[in-house]
Scaffold this motif. Structure first.
Motif, PDB file in Angstrom:
ATOM      1  N   LEU A 105       3.785  32.792  32.307  1.00  0.00           N
ATOM      2  CA  LEU A 105       3.838  32.054  31.058  1.00  0.00           C
ATOM      3  C   LEU A 105       2.619  31.161  30.903  1.00  0.00           C
ATOM      4  CD1 LEU A 105       5.873  28.824  31.313  1.00  0.00           C
ATOM      5  CD2 LEU A 105       5.962  30.411  33.229  1.00  0.00           C
ATOM      6  N   THR A 135      11.089  34.853  33.402  1.00  0.00           N
ATOM      7  CA  THR A 135       9.866  35.611  33.186  1.00  0.00           C
ATOM      8  C   THR A 135       9.081  35.657  34.489  1.00  0.00           C
ATOM      9  OG1 THR A 135       7.959  35.868  31.700  1.00  0.00           O
ATOM     10  CG2 THR A 135       8.453  33.638  32.479  1.00  0.00           C
ATOM     11  N   GLU A 174       9.069  35.908  24.878  1.00  0.00           N
ATOM     12  CA  GLU A 174       9.278  35.051  23.717  1.00  0.00           C
ATOM     13  C   GLU A 174       8.325  33.861  23.739  1.00  0.00           C
ATOM     14  OE1 GLU A 174      12.947  32.641  23.701  1.00  0.00           O
ATOM     15  OE2 GLU A 174      13.351  33.444  25.694  1.00  0.00           O
ATOM     16  N   LYS A 175       8.207  33.194  22.599  1.00  0.00           N
ATOM     17  CA  LYS A 175       7.392  31.994  22.495  1.00  0.00           C
ATOM     18  C   LYS A 175       8.251  30.871  21.943  1.00  0.00           C
ATOM     19  CE  LYS A 175       3.007  30.168  20.737  1.00  0.00           C
ATOM     20  NZ  LYS A 175       1.720  30.517  20.048  1.00  0.00           N
ATOM     21  N   THR A 187       4.871  23.860  24.229  1.00  0.00           N
ATOM     22  CA  THR A 187       4.704  25.271  23.873  1.00  0.00           C
ATOM     23  C   THR A 187       4.861  26.100  25.137  1.00  0.00           C
ATOM     24  OG1 THR A 187       3.160  24.738  22.082  1.00  0.00           O
ATOM     25  CG2 THR A 187       3.168  27.011  22.893  1.00  0.00           C
ATOM     26  N   ILE A 188       5.802  27.030  25.122  1.00  0.00           N
ATOM     27  CA  ILE A 188       6.052  27.940  26.244  1.00  0.00           C
ATOM     28  C   ILE A 188       5.871  29.354  25.732  1.00  0.00           C
ATOM     29  CG2 ILE A 188       7.691  28.676  28.004  1.00  0.00           C
ATOM     30  CD1 ILE A 188       9.175  25.993  27.512  1.00  0.00           C
ATOM     31  N   ASP A 189       4.867  30.046  26.246  1.00  0.00           N
ATOM     32  CA  ASP A 189       4.520  31.369  25.743  1.00  0.00           C
ATOM     33  C   ASP A 189       4.670  32.392  26.870  1.00  0.00           C
ATOM     34  OD1 ASP A 189       3.618  33.478  24.286  1.00  0.00           O
ATOM     35  OD2 ASP A 189       1.655  32.633  23.807  1.00  0.00           O
ATOM     36  N   THR A 190       5.640  33.282  26.751  1.00  0.00           N
ATOM     37  CA  THR A 190       5.874  34.325  27.747  1.00  0.00           C
ATOM     38  C   THR A 190       5.737  35.696  27.081  1.00  0.00           C
ATOM     39  OG1 THR A 190       8.249  34.702  27.436  1.00  0.00           O
ATOM     40  CG2 THR A 190       7.606  32.766  28.726  1.00  0.00           C
ATOM     41  N   GLU A 232      -1.656  28.242  32.981  1.00  0.00           N
ATOM     42  CA  GLU A 232      -1.034  29.545  33.124  1.00  0.00           C
ATOM     43  C   GLU A 232      -0.255  29.525  34.432  1.00  0.00           C
ATOM     44  OE1 GLU A 232      -2.954  33.581  32.165  1.00  0.00           O
ATOM     45  OE2 GLU A 232      -3.151  33.422  34.351  1.00  0.00           O
ATOM     46  N   MET A 250       8.267  26.764  20.744  1.00  0.00           N
ATOM     47  CA  MET A 250       7.597  25.510  20.390  1.00  0.00           C
ATOM     48  C   MET A 250       8.695  24.536  20.004  1.00  0.00           C
ATOM     49  SD  MET A 250       4.319  26.920  18.206  1.00  0.00           S
ATOM     50  CE  MET A 250       3.537  25.290  18.195  1.00  0.00           C
TER      51      MET A 250
END
Length: 296
Positions: free
Chosen positions: A256, A253, A183-184, A177-180, A279, A186
């Motif tokens: 993230l 980014t 965008e996100k 899971t990469i959450d910026t 993080e 999975m």
């Protein structure tokens, strides 16, 4: 008198190397430095850098990417005013490649005597620590870093193709899971890289868009691939065009969140460390690195 601390990791690299002390002392003393030589096995390089920052105007790293990362971590943590010079004594030396500096140790030592230009580089902060240039997940990364410089120089692309295809039969997928802010993602993956340099895993142009001072994190995530697709990805990486492959997701980014479903180990600046959800953010322009004017 100016003071310099030279931190030497005598375990760096995979082959015996001639001692560097005499050449370094001659080069730095010729520039008016009072020089102290410090030795590390890699485990205490951060602490040595923090101690040296209390008195040194210049810190010299003689080691691989992991040693550079530990020294930079120490310098950032204590807000060091020292500048950093790099001697490439590792196996991969990605950070040296990304700076456009010579990989030959003798040439690097001679460069210490030349006029220097200082550049301010970014670092990567994760879970309260700092990496010089790289956080990587997945078994696929190990297949690249295991290619020695000698083999790479002799066989070029074919050395990477062989290593990548061999890894295909042993590497395991994971869910990432990469959450910026932008965008996100999975995805099932075989390789995830967060970097701020162009050279990764000894691919000189894996991320040609990345610069050590662009204030960005560059991320690639590779989904599970067939043998044919692995060959295509490696060829694209060798040509500096990996982000164009359909199985490669590329992002930029400044910050993230990163997590996986099962991984226990990650690669930080070329060294294996325990993985935890984290993080990650870029810290702009926080370390000063000396580069000979002719290479700047």
């Amino acid at each position: 008198m100016k003071k310099a601390a030279v931190i030497i990791n005598r375990k760096s690299g995979k082959k015996k190397k001639p001692p560097v002390e005499y050449g370094v002392l001659r080069a730095l003393q010729g520039q008016g430095y009072d020089v102290e030589i410090l030795y590390t096995d890699g485990s205490d390089a951060k602490a040595l850098a923090m101690e040296a920052s209390e008195y040194a105007d210049l810190i010299v790293s003689s080691g691989g990417d992991g040693t550079i990362g530990e020294i930079i971590d120490g310098m950032v943590e204590c807000a060091s005013d020292a500048s950093l010079s790099i001697l490439p004594a590792g196996t991969v030396n990605d950070y040296t490649r990304a700076l456009g500096l010579p990989l030959d140790m003798n040439e690097a030592i001679r460069n210490l005597s030349k006029p220097q230009e200082t550049i301010e580089v970014d670092v990567i902060r994760f879970n309260g620590r700092h990496a010089a240039y790289l956080i990587a997940l997945g078994d696929f990364m190990e297949s690249f870093t295991g290619v020695s410089s000698k083999v790479k120089n002799r066989f070029g692309l074919f050395a990477y193709l062989y290593a990548g295809l061999r890894a295909l039969f042993t590497m395991k997928n994971y869910r990432v899971t990469i959450d910026t802010a932008e965008e996100k993602v999975m995805s099932d993956s075989i390789l995830t890289i967060v970097a701020n340099t162009s050279s990764v895993g000894s691919f000189d142009r894996l991320l040609p868009q990345a610069r050590v001072d662009d204030h960005q994190l560059h991320i690639i995530n590779i989904q599970p691939s067939t043998a044919k697709e692995i060959i295509e990805i490696i060829i694209a990486a060798f040509r500096g065009r990996i982000v164009e492959h359909g199985n490669v997701h590329y992002m930029r980014t400044r910050k993230l969140m990163l997590d996986t479903d099962r991984l226990e180990v990650m690669d930080v600046d070329g060294d294996a460390e325990s993985f935890n959800a984290m993080e990650i953010e870029v810290v702009p322009a926080c370390v000063r690195i000396n580069v000979p004017e002719s290479y700047a």
